[in-house]
Design a protein around this motif. Structure first.
Motif, mmCIF file in Angstrom:
data_model
loop_
_atom_site.group_PDB
_atom_site.id
_atom_site.type_symbol
_atom_site.label_atom_id
_atom_site.label_comp_id
_atom_site.label_asym_id
_atom_site.label_seq_id
_atom_site.Cartn_x
_atom_site.Cartn_y
_atom_site.Cartn_z
ATOM 1 N N ARG A 155 -4.215 -18.112 -46.351
ATOM 2 C CA ARG A 155 -4.457 -18.351 -47.847
ATOM 3 C C ARG A 155 -4.141 -17.231 -48.601
ATOM 4 O O ARG A 155 -3.959 -15.981 -48.185
ATOM 5 C CB ARG A 155 -6.047 -18.528 -48.214
ATOM 6 C CG ARG A 155 -6.829 -19.696 -47.859
ATOM 7 C CD ARG A 155 -6.710 -20.664 -48.767
ATOM 8 N NE ARG A 155 -7.323 -21.657 -48.603
ATOM 9 C CZ ARG A 155 -7.176 -22.563 -47.378
ATOM 10 N NH1 ARG A 155 -5.982 -22.120 -46.272
ATOM 11 N NH2 ARG A 155 -7.970 -23.570 -46.681
ATOM 12 N N GLU A 206 -11.115 -18.463 -46.518
ATOM 13 C CA GLU A 206 -11.202 -18.500 -47.654
ATOM 14 C C GLU A 206 -12.346 -17.586 -48.039
ATOM 15 O O GLU A 206 -12.501 -16.727 -48.894
ATOM 16 C CB GLU A 206 -11.889 -19.940 -47.923
ATOM 17 C CG GLU A 206 -11.003 -20.885 -48.344
ATOM 18 C CD GLU A 206 -11.429 -22.399 -48.386
ATOM 19 O OE1 GLU A 206 -10.572 -23.307 -48.303
ATOM 20 O OE2 GLU A 206 -12.765 -22.479 -48.360
ATOM 21 N N LYS A 238 -2.328 -8.332 -54.940
ATOM 22 C CA LYS A 238 -2.200 -9.624 -54.424
ATOM 23 C C LYS A 238 -2.695 -9.654 -53.013
ATOM 24 O O LYS A 238 -1.913 -8.683 -52.281
ATOM 25 C CB LYS A 238 -0.705 -10.150 -54.745
ATOM 26 C CG LYS A 238 -0.283 -10.174 -56.076
ATOM 27 C CD LYS A 238 0.980 -10.788 -56.375
ATOM 28 C CE LYS A 238 1.451 -10.858 -57.810
ATOM 29 N NZ LYS A 238 2.882 -11.737 -57.825
ATOM 30 N N TYR A 239 -3.096 -10.356 -52.573
ATOM 31 C CA TYR A 239 -3.210 -10.832 -51.212
ATOM 32 C C TYR A 239 -2.966 -11.931 -50.388
ATOM 33 O O TYR A 239 -2.756 -12.725 -50.905
ATOM 34 C CB TYR A 239 -5.063 -10.396 -50.914
ATOM 35 C CG TYR A 239 -5.836 -9.428 -51.216
ATOM 36 C CD1 TYR A 239 -6.744 -9.482 -52.363
ATOM 37 C CD2 TYR A 239 -5.534 -8.246 -50.453
ATOM 38 C CE1 TYR A 239 -7.342 -8.197 -52.890
ATOM 39 C CE2 TYR A 239 -6.242 -6.875 -50.761
ATOM 40 C CZ TYR A 239 -7.086 -7.304 -51.819
ATOM 41 O OH TYR A 239 -7.675 -5.999 -52.327
ATOM 42 N N PHE A 291 -3.690 -14.871 -52.383
ATOM 43 C CA PHE A 291 -4.560 -14.622 -53.809
ATOM 44 C C PHE A 291 -3.133 -14.049 -54.478
ATOM 45 O O PHE A 291 -2.797 -12.926 -54.448
ATOM 46 C CB PHE A 291 -5.556 -13.571 -53.720
ATOM 47 C CG PHE A 291 -6.173 -13.283 -54.981
ATOM 48 C CD1 PHE A 291 -6.196 -12.140 -55.477
ATOM 49 C CD2 PHE A 291 -6.631 -14.240 -55.784
ATOM 50 C CE1 PHE A 291 -6.568 -11.571 -56.672
ATOM 51 C CE2 PHE A 291 -7.226 -13.886 -56.948
ATOM 52 C CZ PHE A 291 -7.151 -12.799 -57.457
ATOM 53 N N THR A 348 -11.374 -10.665 -53.260
ATOM 54 C CA THR A 348 -11.174 -10.481 -54.986
ATOM 55 C C THR A 348 -12.180 -9.809 -55.481
ATOM 56 O O THR A 348 -12.209 -9.415 -56.587
ATOM 57 C CB THR A 348 -10.809 -12.037 -55.197
ATOM 58 O OG1 THR A 348 -12.215 -13.242 -54.556
ATOM 59 C CG2 THR A 348 -9.627 -12.720 -54.739
ATOM 60 N N LEU A 353 -10.906 -14.043 -48.266
ATOM 61 C CA LEU A 353 -10.146 -13.872 -49.733
ATOM 62 C C LEU A 353 -11.273 -13.816 -50.904
ATOM 63 O O LEU A 353 -10.923 -12.917 -51.641
ATOM 64 C CB LEU A 353 -9.342 -15.065 -49.919
ATOM 65 C CG LEU A 353 -8.080 -14.796 -50.854
ATOM 66 C CD1 LEU A 353 -7.228 -13.845 -50.375
ATOM 67 C CD2 LEU A 353 -7.056 -16.252 -50.827
#
Lengths: 104, 125
Positions: A72, B60, B74-75, A74, B67, B63
């Protein structure tokens, strides 16, 4: 960052490097690194300026067991993207993913 | 490496590999990753029908926690879960970035039936 172009390049690299290779515990670490570097240089040749690249390669021995890989990210969906490819032969499997992030 | 054979306690053997001079990718990211894995698959055995869901959930959660750190990054998070069957697995990554702002870390976790490897790449903006 054009996914299709990068995916084709990754596929080529995997086929070239791994087509006749057997899983060999001593060599495989070098092969894995070599493939990651090769994919990175090929993608750089595609001339995506201002893009930072991350290439990840996973190679495992095939013994009929289950492996699952997920990712995933970001990032900014308008400018960033990724491409992936899977290669399998009788003795090993290989998953390669290349991610590109735009640097503002 | 200490590997205990206790019955139902999952053993987390965290291995941190923080690459590059990306000192801005720190233990915070590593801990996010580790917690995400622990909470999702902590006490479970490998189940083929659930692995799909587990990998997605691990990534998820990881992440989400990253965040929350609210850093200007940005990851990219990837997770590989593999059943323990005696086969070998190798991971390598090659990155084209700025060493002073970008970095990565890898969390390696295992229990009696499976391995889980989570890679976190942080790219500065």
């Amino acid at each position: 960052f054009k996914t299709a172009v990068v995916k084709a390049k990754i596929n080529n690299v995997l086929k070239e490097e791994l087509s006749n290779m057997f899983y060999n515990p001593e060599e495989i670490p070098y092969v894995t690194k070599k493939i990651a570097e090769a994919i990175k240089t090929r993608v750089k040749e595609c001339a995506f300026d201002r893009y930072k690249l991350v290439v990840q390669v996973v190679i495992g021995e095939q013994r009929g067991e289950g492996v699952k890989m997920a990712a995933r990210c970001f990032w900014d969906a308008d400018t960033d993207n990724f491409a992936q490819a899977v290669y399998m032969n009788e003795s090993l499997f290989c998953v390669a993913a290349a991610f590109g992030c735009y640097y503002y | 490496m200490l590997l205990s054979r206790a019955a139902s306690i999952p053993i987390a053997i965290p291995l941190v590999v923080v690459t590059g001079a990306g000192l801005r990718v720190t233990m915070d990211e590593f801990q996010s990753g580790e917690e995400a894995v622990e909470n999702t698959i902590g006490g479970n055995a490998y189940q083929h029908n659930k692995v799909n869901q587990w990998t997605s959930t691990v990534v998820e959660h990881c992440l989400n926690q990253l965040t929350k750190l609210a850093k200007p990054f940005k990851y990219i998070v990837t997770c590989v879960i593999m059943q323990k069957n005696g086969a070998g697995l190798h991971t390598a990554s090659s990155c084209f970035w700025d060493n002073s702002v970008d970095g990565s870390c890898t969390v390696r976790w295992e229990n009696k039936t499976m391995y889980c490897i989570v890679s976190i790449f942080g790219l500065g903006v």
